[in-house]
Design a protein around this motif. Structure first.
Motif, PDB file in Angstrom:
ATOM      1  N   THR A 108      36.177  40.654  45.589  1.00 54.59           N
ATOM      2  CA  THR A 108      37.064  40.486  44.422  1.00 54.59           C
ATOM      3  C   THR A 108      37.046  39.054  43.904  1.00 54.59           C
ATOM      4  O   THR A 108      37.086  38.830  42.698  1.00 54.59           O
TER       5      THR A 108
ATOM      6  N   ASN B 115      35.921  38.149  40.041  1.00 49.17           N
ATOM      7  CA  ASN B 115      36.787  37.524  39.040  1.00 49.17           C
ATOM      8  C   ASN B 115      36.246  36.185  38.564  1.00 49.17           C
ATOM      9  O   ASN B 115      36.327  35.848  37.396  1.00 49.17           O
TER      10      ASN B 115
ATOM     11  N   TYR C 257      31.970  45.949  37.821  1.00 51.84           N
ATOM     12  CA  TYR C 257      31.992  46.580  39.135  1.00 51.84           C
ATOM     13  C   TYR C 257      32.015  48.095  39.005  1.00 51.84           C
ATOM     14  O   TYR C 257      32.830  48.641  38.251  1.00 51.84           O
TER      15      TYR C 257
ATOM     16  N   GLU D 235      32.485  50.760  32.294  1.00 50.34           N
ATOM     17  CA  GLU D 235      32.832  49.477  32.881  1.00 50.34           C
ATOM     18  C   GLU D 235      32.392  48.320  31.978  1.00 50.34           C
ATOM     19  O   GLU D 235      32.998  47.253  31.979  1.00 50.34           O
TER      20      GLU D 235
ATOM     21  N   HIS E 201      42.502  39.488  35.895  1.00 47.60           N
ATOM     22  CA  HIS E 201      42.127  39.377  37.301  1.00 47.60           C
ATOM     23  C   HIS E 201      42.729  40.511  38.125  1.00 47.60           C
ATOM     24  O   HIS E 201      42.070  41.088  38.981  1.00 47.60           O
TER      25      HIS E 201
ATOM     26  N   ARG F  30      40.867  43.833  37.388  1.00 45.40           N
ATOM     27  CA  ARG F  30      39.560  43.917  38.048  1.00 45.40           C
ATOM     28  C   ARG F  30      39.736  44.142  39.556  1.00 45.40           C
ATOM     29  O   ARG F  30      39.083  44.993  40.147  1.00 45.40           O
ATOM     30  N   ALA F  31      40.657  43.389  40.165  1.00 45.03           N
ATOM     31  CA  ALA F  31      40.877  43.534  41.609  1.00 45.03           C
ATOM     32  C   ALA F  31      41.398  44.930  41.938  1.00 45.03           C
ATOM     33  O   ALA F  31      40.972  45.546  42.915  1.00 45.03           O
TER      34      ALA F  31
ATOM     35  N   LYS G  93      40.860  47.728  40.388  1.00 47.68           N
ATOM     36  CA  LYS G  93      39.784  48.713  40.292  1.00 47.68           C
ATOM     37  C   LYS G  93      38.883  48.638  41.519  1.00 47.68           C
ATOM     38  O   LYS G  93      38.276  49.625  41.918  1.00 47.68           O
TER      39      LYS G  93
END
Lengths: 248, 190
Positions: free
Chosen positions: A56, A60, A66, A85, B99, B102-103, B105
């Motif tokens: 992660t 980021n 992803y 995505e 952020h 994304r984390a 997911k």
């Protein structure tokens, strides 16, 4: 820093964890590689080593895309998931047109593509689709998978030749447990002996360490402790991830 | 006058509109002037001019000669998403919600603390309080499911795209991938 402050803004980052450092430097290498070098890479290791969790941070930092593969996935599903995505509106109908859209979008964005559970790419023969995406877009592609992933990929010579680096994920150490304690038990001093026992019981699985640390935090909160060691912990169980024994 | 929430803003104003116009003009005729971009929007000239100045500073566009008295520009670096650039040309990095999205997911099921820890980088720090707030709002919007009192899971079908659904100050959640409001305060009240 006071305990309150550290809870509000001192969460810190996972960067010092071993696997996070390994994965981040891998993404950096494939992203900054000289033009003539291939840009695929693998990050592989046993389940529970916290590979995805470790990823992660770099995802980021580098604005990576992803996608996690599934057992049931077909070529079409893979192509469509990557398009989603990438945020491509108006997806094309056929796989070949979708591939063009993927390649164009990745070439413009220039960000890494991370594919998790990449073992399915090999078992389902979808790996050549990914190689094509990499070849045509030039975007770095990092595959995350089980311990056997490099062996599986080496069957495809054309894929094998495009891998810049194969990085094995490492089991969590006591140092990792120490850092996780700073992140998960802010304001609580967790003694080293307790941490090393927690790490040992977790047999390298970062996720199990986090569960044990969550219990430490609860213990500290319910008893108002600022420091937790073996004495405070007493004979409580560490999280080993074993299913409960059969009842008699 | 305060800025309007994103879903209520005019589609003919703002950086998204200017950037879309620039990309379109670039595809159609290669080079373009400030007035070309202004004509495809409903915005005052100076706000388009300011945005183009920033794009130039960041290297997204460059000067390409003159058309009469006006400067011609062309796209130097393409981007599918609207570049967010400061006046000095530096990029505005991902924000906390980007952020966390994304984390979430990636790790799929998480406590607010897991999310805060995995979404934080050296540049963006997400606190547990902020993560909890984001989890609660996205659970309301039906994107996360509450699996335990303090644990949430990302719903796979709600992986709508790369842009983070944003919790707005007007107490609603806006999904920029779908371009619509997916939850409004008062919609439920569990």
């Amino acid at each position: 820093m006071t305990a309150v402050e550290s809870q509000v803004n001192g969460n810190g980052t996972i960067a010092p964890l071993q696997n996070v450092a390994l994965f981040t430097s891998l993404v950096r290498r494939v992203s900054d590689r000289p033009g003539h070098l291939p840009g695929m890479a693998t990050f592989h290791g046993y389940s529970g080593y916290g590979k995805t969790f470790a990823a992660t941070f770099a995802a980021n930092k580098y604005g990576a895309r992803y996608v996690e593969m599934g057992e049931s996935w077909t070529k079409k599903k893979l192509a469509e998931s990557i398009l989603t995505e990438l945020g491509v509106q108006n997806k094309a109908r056929t796989i070949s047109d979708q591939m063009d859209q993927i390649v164009e979008a990745l070439a413009i964005d220039g960000v890494p593509l991370i594919i998790d559970e990449a073992d399915y790419l090999a078992t389902k023969g979808l790996i050549n689709l990914v190689r094509e995406i990499h070849d045509k877009s030039g975007a770095p592609v990092v595959l995350i998978g089980e311990e056997g992933l490099p062996g599986q990929l080496s069957k495809w010579e054309r894929v094998h030749n495009r891998v810049l680096d194969w990085v094995p994920a490492q089991p969590a150490t006591t140092d990792d447990a120490k850092h996780l304690a700073r992140l998960y038990c802010p304001g609580v001093q967790v003694e080293d002996e307790l941490l090393s026992q927690i790490a040992e019981a977790a047999s390298g699985r970062a996720r199990r360490i986090c569960v044990s640390l969550e219990r430490v935090r609860e213990l500290a909160a319910t008893h108002g402790l600022e420091q937790v060691g073996l004495q405070e912990w007493g004979d409580r169980q560490f999280f080993r991830g074993q299913p409960p024994a059969r009842r008699k | 006058m305060p800025r309007k929430p994103i879903d209520q803003r005019s589609k003919l104003r703002g950086q998204d509109c200017y950037w879309a116009a620039i990309r379109q003009l670039s595809a159609e005729c290669g080079a373009f002037t400030l007035s070309d971009v202004v004509n495809r929007s409903n915005a005052p000239k100076n706000s388009v001019e300011e945005y183009m100045r920033r794009l130039k500073a960041a290297g997204y566009i460059e000067k390409a000669g003159k058309s009469g008295a006006a400067n011609l520009f062309r796209v130097l670096r393409d981007s599918r998403f609207t570049p967010r650039v400061r006046r000095d040309g530096s990029e505005v990095g991902g924000n906390k919600q980007d952020h966390m999205w994304r984390a979430a997911k990636m790790i799929k099921s998480f406590t607010p603390q897991d999310l805060a820890v995995s979404a934080s980088t050296d540049q963006v720090t997400v606190s547990e309080v902020q993560a909890r707030d984001y989890c609660q709002r996205l659970a309301r919007a039906g994107y996360f499911r509450r699996v335990e009192p303090n644990k949430y899971a990302m719903l796979p079908s709600k992986n709508t795209g790369p842009l983070a659904p944003c919790v707005q100050r007007v107490k609603q959640v806006f999904d920029p991938n779908l371009n619509r409001v997916v939850w409004r305060s008062g919609d439920d009240d569990e």
